[in-house]
Design a protein around this motif. Structure first.
Motif, PDB file in Angstrom:
ATOM      1  N   GLU A 277      82.356 -73.626  24.537  1.00  0.00           N
ATOM      2  CA  GLU A 277      83.207 -72.559  24.022  1.00  0.00           C
ATOM      3  C   GLU A 277      84.621 -72.644  24.608  1.00  0.00           C
ATOM      4  O   GLU A 277      85.626 -72.532  23.896  1.00  0.00           O
ATOM      5  N   SER A 321      74.971 -68.654  18.354  1.00  0.00           N
ATOM      6  CA  SER A 321      76.265 -67.969  18.298  1.00  0.00           C
ATOM      7  C   SER A 321      77.318 -68.708  19.119  1.00  0.00           C
ATOM      8  O   SER A 321      78.502 -68.703  18.779  1.00  0.00           O
ATOM      9  N   PHE A 322      76.903 -69.357  20.210  1.00  0.00           N
ATOM     10  CA  PHE A 322      77.839 -70.193  20.954  1.00  0.00           C
ATOM     11  C   PHE A 322      78.325 -71.351  20.071  1.00  0.00           C
ATOM     12  O   PHE A 322      79.500 -71.734  20.113  1.00  0.00           O
ATOM     13  N   ALA A 325      80.898 -69.872  17.726  1.00  0.00           N
ATOM     14  CA  ALA A 325      82.165 -69.614  18.406  1.00  0.00           C
ATOM     15  C   ALA A 325      82.920 -70.914  18.667  1.00  0.00           C
ATOM     16  O   ALA A 325      84.151 -70.983  18.514  1.00  0.00           O
ATOM     17  N   ALA A 356      77.003 -59.927  20.672  1.00  0.00           N
ATOM     18  CA  ALA A 356      77.671 -61.214  20.820  1.00  0.00           C
ATOM     19  C   ALA A 356      77.482 -62.085  19.584  1.00  0.00           C
ATOM     20  O   ALA A 356      78.439 -62.705  19.084  1.00  0.00           O
ATOM     21  N   ASP A 360      80.439 -63.198  16.988  1.00  0.00           N
ATOM     22  CA  ASP A 360      80.754 -64.611  16.788  1.00  0.00           C
ATOM     23  C   ASP A 360      80.617 -65.005  15.318  1.00  0.00           C
ATOM     24  O   ASP A 360      81.447 -65.756  14.780  1.00  0.00           O
ATOM     25  N   THR A 363      83.502 -63.625  13.165  1.00  0.00           N
ATOM     26  CA  THR A 363      84.702 -64.439  13.395  1.00  0.00           C
ATOM     27  C   THR A 363      84.568 -65.798  12.719  1.00  0.00           C
ATOM     28  O   THR A 363      85.542 -66.332  12.164  1.00  0.00           O
ATOM     29  N   GLY A 364      83.358 -66.354  12.755  1.00  0.00           N
ATOM     30  CA  GLY A 364      83.127 -67.637  12.105  1.00  0.00           C
ATOM     31  C   GLY A 364      83.348 -67.562  10.602  1.00  0.00           C
ATOM     32  O   GLY A 364      84.022 -68.432  10.022  1.00  0.00           O
ATOM     33  N   ARG A 396      85.614 -59.071  21.210  1.00  0.00           N
ATOM     34  CA  ARG A 396      85.426 -59.852  19.987  1.00  0.00           C
ATOM     35  C   ARG A 396      85.976 -59.115  18.769  1.00  0.00           C
ATOM     36  O   ARG A 396      86.646 -59.705  17.917  1.00  0.00           O
TER      37      ARG A 396
END
Length: 422
Positions: A277, A321-322, A325, A356, A360, A363-364, A396
């Protein structure tokens, strides 16, 4: 057998086990160097970590302390690594001379308690008996260790402001019984370190960064005193969220060195994913992808929920989710697919992890140009953030709001975010 402690604590522990003062130990060392004088102050500086033995000292130490030469080398290597880490970030610095006095009084947790306040001990039957002066028995130690794990589980659901008092009370309980811990001292010191690390995370979440730093520093000290590097990995992982990406990468790389043994696959996966990340945030695509690959490989060997209690939050959904991100920051062509996978893996997850992951994924989708999907998932993230009061969710969503376009749907959602967070 390889050492798991730095050379200073090793020398001090072996000297005390032999029942010798420093001057007596210095005389003992003299017999292994032909009777030549050995300065007790030199030994004092070694034990306190003010100086690290050089290679010319290794054989003398091995002979005088009945250690294998390779054990000495390993312990010195750990000391050098710890010194580099202390220079790396102020959250894990501490004064070596004061450290020994604090530990000898069994009050090294006092720094954290002073920062966070002390609550009355919980009314546990067996623990109450221990608090009246009796020795700590195995069931009591086991109960305290179990309660430490339960705090990490509670953190997944409970707002930081509600958990803080309970956590501080638990840390006070451990601190109280440590002087009588006996054979359970190391296990309880590890539990204290893990608890202090979690306290640091909570106070960071509450915006009290000074108190968080005190807890992190104390947790790191506990890990060092117990010779348990995993506590230091936890501290570095938590603290990496509060620094810039370059510093975070250095901290996360260092943290991974502490969790290379068996039983730490989940922790390695988390730290590698965090590294990915931060590498992506710096635009280093090659390093980010490599770190993600290492995270995925480690997770293949992991037993989520069956390793450290402090890794209970990290499952497939969080790993996904990582990836989202990381891909969003890299504008990776597989971003939309990764977002879909992360959303699908979220079923049944109803904790702060949900915050989280949803943040993510929203945002993705926005990065991929799917504004409608970004708003839909973002609203779910906002609901979860309000319920859990987590700072990570607010961060976020604030970033998401700043990037939303000015069409009517996105503008309305942006106003919802700002009103809810305000």
């Amino acid at each position: 057998m390889m050492m798991s402690q730095e050379i200073g604590p090793v020398l001090r522990r072996l000297r005390m086990s032999a029942g010798r003062s420093r001057p007596e130990q210095a005389e003992h060392i003299q017999t292994f160097q032909g009777g030549r004088y050995f300065d007790p102050d030199r030994l004092k500086r070694w034990e306190r970590g003010e100086r690290i033995p050089t290679s010319t000292d290794f054989q003398l130490i091995a002979d005088a302390y009945s250690l294998h030469l390779e054990e000495v080398r390993q312990a010195v290597s750990l000391a050098r690594q710890a010194r580099r880490l202390a220079r790396l970030h102020p959250l894990i610095e501490h004064d070596q001379a004061q450290e020994e006095d604090r530990v000898d009084r069994r009050s090294f947790i006092g720094t954290a308690l002073a920062a966070g306040g002390t609550m009355a001990s919980e009314p546990w039957g067996r623990l109450a008996a221990a608090l009246h002066g009796g020795p700590v028995d195995k069931p009591t130690a086991g109960e305290l260790e179990k309660s430490t794990g339960e705090l990490f589980t509670a953190e997944e659901h409970m707002p930081a402001r509600l958990l803080a008092a309970r956590l501080t009370s638990h840390l006070d309980n451990i601190t109280t019984v440590l002087p009588r811990a006996g054979e359970h001292e190391r296990a309880l010191t590890i539990a204290a370190g893990e608890t202090a690390a979690l306290a640091g995370w909570l106070y960071w979440d509450l915006g009290d960064h000074e108190t968080a730093a005190c807890y992190y520093s104390t947790a790191s000290l506990a890990g060092r005193r117990a010779g348990h590097g995993a506590v230091n990995a936890l501290v570095l992982g938590y603290a990496s969220y509060g620094v810039n990406s370059e510093k975070a990468r250095e901290m996360l790389t260092a943290a991974q060195e502490h969790v290379r043994g068996q039983g730490y696959a989940t922790a390695r996966a988390w730290l590698c994913a965090r590294e990915a990340e931060e590498a992506a945030a710096m635009g280093d695509q090659e390093a980010a992808v490599r770190a993600l690959d290492r995270a995925t490989t480690a997770f293949d060997y992991a037993a989520p929920g069956g390793e450290q209690a402090w890794m209970s939050f990290f499952g497939q959904a969080r790993l996904n989710s990582f990836r989202v991100a990381t891909y969003a920051r890299l504008r990776h062509p597989e971003l939309t697919s990764a977002a879909d996978d992360a959303l699908a893996s979220l079923d049944g997850v109803d904790t702060k992890v949900r915050v989280a992951v949803l943040g993510d994924v929203a945002t993705g989708y926005l990065t991929a140009g799917d504004i409608e999907q970004a708003v839909e998932v973002g609203r779910r993230a906002l609901t979860a953030t309000v319920q859990t009061e987590t700072t990570m969710g607010k961060v976020r969503l604030t970033a998401l709001a700043d990037r939303l376009p000015n069409n009517s749907t996105a503008r309305t959602f942006r106003e919802e975010i700002r009103a809810a967070i305000a």
